[in-house]
Design a protein around this motif. Structure first.
Motif, PDB file in Angstrom:
ATOM      1  N   THR A  14       0.839  -1.203   0.000  1.00  0.00           N
ATOM      2  CA  THR A  14       0.000   0.000   0.000  1.00  0.00           C
ATOM      3  C   THR A  14       0.870   1.247   0.000  1.00  0.00           C
ATOM      4  O   THR A  14       0.622   2.190  -0.746  1.00  0.00           O
ATOM      5  CB  THR A  14      -0.936   0.008   1.226  1.00  0.00           C
ATOM      6  OG1 THR A  14      -1.756  -1.155   1.168  1.00  0.00           O
ATOM      7  CG2 THR A  14      -1.805   1.250   1.248  1.00  0.00           C
ATOM      8  N   ALA A  21      -3.238   6.174   3.366  1.00  0.00           N
ATOM      9  CA  ALA A  21      -4.419   7.029   3.319  1.00  0.00           C
ATOM     10  C   ALA A  21      -4.319   8.134   4.371  1.00  0.00           C
ATOM     11  O   ALA A  21      -3.824   7.918   5.471  1.00  0.00           O
ATOM     12  CB  ALA A  21      -5.664   6.193   3.550  1.00  0.00           C
ATOM     13  N   ARG A  75     -12.918   7.795   1.791  1.00  0.00           N
ATOM     14  CA  ARG A  75     -12.178   7.311   0.635  1.00  0.00           C
ATOM     15  C   ARG A  75     -11.298   8.398   0.017  1.00  0.00           C
ATOM     16  O   ARG A  75     -11.369   8.659  -1.176  1.00  0.00           O
ATOM     17  CB  ARG A  75     -13.114   6.714  -0.402  1.00  0.00           C
ATOM     18  CG  ARG A  75     -13.813   5.447   0.099  1.00  0.00           C
ATOM     19  CD  ARG A  75     -14.483   4.684  -0.981  1.00  0.00           C
ATOM     20  NE  ARG A  75     -15.842   4.866  -1.387  1.00  0.00           N
ATOM     21  CZ  ARG A  75     -16.930   5.015  -0.647  1.00  0.00           C
ATOM     22  NH1 ARG A  75     -16.832   5.091   0.644  1.00  0.00           N
ATOM     23  NH2 ARG A  75     -18.121   5.103  -1.158  1.00  0.00           N
ATOM     24  N   GLU A  76     -10.508   9.045   0.868  1.00  0.00           N
ATOM     25  CA  GLU A  76      -9.554  10.069   0.417  1.00  0.00           C
ATOM     26  C   GLU A  76     -10.215  11.308  -0.183  1.00  0.00           C
ATOM     27  O   GLU A  76      -9.589  12.027  -0.953  1.00  0.00           O
ATOM     28  CB  GLU A  76      -8.569   9.469  -0.599  1.00  0.00           C
ATOM     29  CG  GLU A  76      -7.661   8.423  -0.022  1.00  0.00           C
ATOM     30  CD  GLU A  76      -6.647   8.972   0.956  1.00  0.00           C
ATOM     31  OE1 GLU A  76      -5.978   9.971   0.661  1.00  0.00           O
ATOM     32  OE2 GLU A  76      -6.545   8.393   2.040  1.00  0.00           O
TER      33      GLU A  76
END
Length: 135
Positions: A14, A21, A75-76
């Motif tokens: 990731t 994130a 989600r960002e």
């Protein structure tokens, strides 16, 4: 042991694929000064800022009007809707800054946060903020 290795591998993949994130805790309790819109510098004297507080409460100065409300990070993407603001008349150049800030926050924006910099990319504008100096 296998689960620990798998978790570590997933975390590393990731991180290599585009970074970790952004979390609400990284954004909260910060004051951000608007530095540019779509790559064009914004006069620091205008004082356009974004303050993200506890529980994602947002406030600040868009251009010549103050705004406030609450935001969410999903989600960002950061979205502050609905926003309330004062309604003073602005000179045209400052009104353009104000419109960009309010449209981007209200419409939702992809978030990139790293090393004292916050970039919000909306459908029409890219707002680049810098961590404001605490006076």
């Amino acid at each position: 042991m296998k689960s620990a290795i798998a978790a570590t591998t997933a975390l590393l993949l990731t991180a290599c694929a585009g970074g970790l994130a952004t979390t609400e805790s990284e954004l909260q309790h910060q004051r951000w000064a608007l530095a540019s819109i779509n790559g064009e510098p914004v006069d620091a004297g205008i004082g356009s800022e974004l303050i993200i507080g506890e529980h994602m409460a947002v406030s600040g100065l868009a251009g010549c009007n103050r705004f406030f409300g609450s935001a969410r990070l999903e989600r960002e993407r950061l979205r502050a809707d609905p926003l309330a603001s004062t309604k003073m008349a602005c000179p045209p150049d400052i009104q353009q800054i104000e419109a960009a800030v309010l449209a981007t926050l209200g419409g939702g924006a992809a978030v990139e946060h790293q090393q004292g910099r916050l970039t919000l990319t909306g459908s029409d504008y890219v707002l680049d903020y810098r961590l404001a100096d605490e006076d």
